[in-house]
Write a protein that holds these residues in place. Structure first.
Motif, PDB file in Angstrom:
ATOM      1  N   GLY A 125     -16.986 -59.593 -34.226  1.00  0.00           N
ATOM      2  CA  GLY A 125     -17.477 -58.231 -33.994  1.00  0.00           C
ATOM      3  C   GLY A 125     -18.884 -58.100 -34.538  1.00  0.00           C
ATOM      4  N   THR A 127     -22.956 -57.513 -34.927  1.00  0.00           N
ATOM      5  CA  THR A 127     -23.797 -56.396 -34.485  1.00  0.00           C
ATOM      6  C   THR A 127     -24.690 -56.825 -33.314  1.00  0.00           C
ATOM      7  N   VAL A 247     -16.501 -52.505 -40.675  1.00  0.00           N
ATOM      8  CA  VAL A 247     -16.881 -52.457 -39.254  1.00  0.00           C
ATOM      9  C   VAL A 247     -16.677 -53.851 -38.683  1.00  0.00           C
ATOM     10  N   GLY A 248     -16.213 -53.935 -37.460  1.00  0.00           N
ATOM     11  CA  GLY A 248     -15.985 -55.249 -36.878  1.00  0.00           C
ATOM     12  C   GLY A 248     -14.605 -55.762 -37.254  1.00  0.00           C
ATOM     13  N   ARG A 269     -13.177 -40.339 -41.790  1.00  0.00           N
ATOM     14  CA  ARG A 269     -14.229 -40.843 -40.905  1.00  0.00           C
ATOM     15  C   ARG A 269     -15.253 -39.745 -40.597  1.00  0.00           C
ATOM     16  N   PHE A 275     -19.571 -43.721 -39.132  1.00  0.00           N
ATOM     17  CA  PHE A 275     -19.941 -44.305 -37.846  1.00  0.00           C
ATOM     18  C   PHE A 275     -21.152 -45.190 -38.103  1.00  0.00           C
ATOM     19  N   GLY A 276     -21.152 -46.404 -37.528  1.00  0.00           N
ATOM     20  CA  GLY A 276     -22.205 -47.369 -37.845  1.00  0.00           C
ATOM     21  C   GLY A 276     -23.607 -46.845 -37.569  1.00  0.00           C
ATOM     22  N   THR A 279     -24.848 -49.736 -34.924  1.00  0.00           N
ATOM     23  CA  THR A 279     -24.210 -49.859 -33.606  1.00  0.00           C
ATOM     24  C   THR A 279     -23.489 -48.587 -33.169  1.00  0.00           C
ATOM     25  N   ARG A 281     -20.631 -47.722 -33.951  1.00  0.00           N
ATOM     26  CA  ARG A 281     -19.168 -47.932 -33.878  1.00  0.00           C
ATOM     27  C   ARG A 281     -18.454 -47.115 -34.954  1.00  0.00           C
ATOM     28  N   PRO A 282     -17.271 -46.514 -34.614  1.00  0.00           N
ATOM     29  CA  PRO A 282     -16.507 -45.860 -35.685  1.00  0.00           C
ATOM     30  C   PRO A 282     -16.069 -46.920 -36.691  1.00  0.00           C
ATOM     31  N   ARG A 283     -16.231 -46.633 -37.970  1.00  0.00           N
ATOM     32  CA  ARG A 283     -15.814 -47.612 -38.978  1.00  0.00           C
ATOM     33  C   ARG A 283     -14.322 -47.512 -39.219  1.00  0.00           C
ATOM     34  N   ARG A 284     -13.705 -48.641 -39.506  1.00  0.00           N
ATOM     35  CA  ARG A 284     -12.289 -48.642 -39.901  1.00  0.00           C
ATOM     36  C   ARG A 284     -12.244 -48.085 -41.332  1.00  0.00           C
TER      37      ARG A 284
END
Ligand code: IMO
Ligand code: MG
Length: 408
Positions: A125, A127, A247-248, A269, A275-276, A279, A281-284
């Motif tokens: 995953g 970037t 993330v990823g 969240r 959120f990255g 990128t 992306r929503p972070r875990r």
């Protein structure tokens, strides 16, 4: 005096905010690792600055910032970032330096990054910023260093498209180059900050390999990548959040269960803006993992922990924190190297009552609600490391200092 600031988890801990805060009393900030995969956010005077390559001291008009030897630099991204800063009223000429030993990232590396990701046994995953390729080229002794493009022999061996890529930046680049080792020796007694990227659990050696980045994210990376020697580090400040994010791909033992803890996950969240920056992306998200944090303390010889995002827990009924894993029926408190063990790990939690009060704007530790103080003190006891800075908001001023930083 040299203070290193790193991330103690999987990145995005708030390193940018803390480096910016500490930079007020320092003269120079050196980023020692990573590239445009990082995303460091600073909020100052109501303005948000998003940095990827430029070190976090830049917002002050009088600080020198250096892109260190351990970095991999995409010149196009760097100059775009500097232009954005200029548009935000930040002048940079004459005070942004680049180590002549830092490596460059070319546009082809980004496509290769995504190609390699497709072929990986374990997709990470990434970037997609060409970071892994640049570090691989470096390790393969086929990379291109920032200072070496002025070596006619190196220049003549570059591909035409690489020459075309670098050409517009040559003049600026030349004026920004610095011999980092000499610089650090000349500024020995200055107050200097070393800013890490990513986090100890994303470090190429100490992280959850292969789900890691390719640079040094740990404190000792400040030596290799920041131009100082191993005995030159005076303090290691490691930033961690009151909860965890990643993330990823890769193991994340305390990740919230999407079904049973979906509401909590969403709340953390959204309120934590998880959120990255790079990128989007929503972070875990998940609970704080003290097994991992203690490992981080050991790996980095952390002198001071910096707790961020404590306010995100403000209206929680109860707060859980992982104090051990159960793996194959055994209680484990040492962070395992194998990702299959981490994937199997069932977190064992200790539960704390929430403080149910807004803590943003609190200036002194003593003024925090007792339940918040108990949570902080429990982490200190478990990790055997003092938490000397606590952040309770995004603005520079939402920061509590429990022990003077530059007087040791
Ligand atoms: P900052 O400095 C969080 C993650 C990516 C991916 C893995 C490898 O903002 O804390 P890469 O592009 O480096 O090959 O990606 O590492 N990653 C980060 N996660 N914060 C970062 O930096 C990260 N830099 C890389 O999501 O899983
Ligand atoms: Mg980030």
């Amino acid at each position: 005096m040299n203070i290193v600031v790193i991330g103690a988890q999987w990145g995005d801990e708030g390193k940018g905010k803390i480096v910016d805060y500490l930079a007020g009393d320092s003269s120079v900030v050196t980023r020692f690792s990573g590239g445009a995969n990082a995303g460091h956010t600073i909020v100052s005077g109501g303005v948000t600055y998003k940095l990827h390559l430029v070190p976090s001291g830049i917002v002050y008009p009088d600080k020198t910032v250096i892109l260190g030897t351990g970095m991999v630099i995409d010149l196009e991204s760097l100059f775009a970032e500097l232009k954005t800063l200029e548009e935000q009223g930040i002048s940079w000429r004459g005070r942004v330096l680049i180590s002549d030993r830092a490596h460059l990232v070319f546009p082809t590396y980004k496509a290769m990054d995504l190609e390699m990701e497709k072929k990986r046994r374990h997709p990470i995953g990434t970037t997609g910023r060409g970071i892994g390729v640049a570090y691989a080229q470096k390790a393969d002794r086929d990379g291109v260093r920032a200072g070496d493009v002025f070596n006619p022999d190196v220049w003549s061996r570059l591909r035409e498209e690489e020459k075309a890529f670098i050409s517009p930046y040559m003049e600026d680049l030349k004026s920004m180059l610095v011999d980092l080792v000499s610089y650090m020796a000349e500024h020995k007694t200055d107050k200097k900050l070393f800013e890490g990227a990513q986090g100890a659990l994303l470090d190429i050696d100490t992280g959850t390999y292969p789900y890691v980045s390719s640079g040094y994210s740990i404190a000792s990376g400040a030596c290799a990548g920041g131009g100082i020697g191993a005995l030159d580090i005076d303090a290691v400040y490691a930033v961690f959040k009151a909860y965890s994010t990643r993330v990823g791909n890769g193991p994340f033992p305390t990740e919230f269960d999407h079904d049973s803890e979906g509401e909590l996950e969403n709340k953390v969240r959204v309120t934590g803006r998880e959120f990255g920056v790079t990128t989007g992306r929503p972070r875990r998200c998940g609970y704080l993992d003290l097994v991992a944090l203690k490992y981080s303390c050991r790996v980095n010889s952390i002198s001071d922990l910096v707790l961020t995002h404590l306010d995100i827990y403000d209206d929680m009924e109860e707060i859980k924190v992982c104090t051990a894993y159960e793996i194959e029926g055994k209680r484990v408190t040492d962070f395992p190297a194998r990702v299959d063990m981490l994937e199997k790990a069932k977190p064992l939690y200790q539960t704390f009552k929430g403080w149910k009060k807004k803590i943003g704007g609190t200036k002194k530790f003593e003024d925090l609600p007792q339940k918040a103080r108990e949570y902080v003190e429990f982490i200190e006891k478990y990790t055997e490391t003092p938490i000397t800075i606590i952040s309770v908001g995004y603005e520079r001023d939402d920061t509590m200092i429990r022990k003077p930083v530059w007087t040791r």
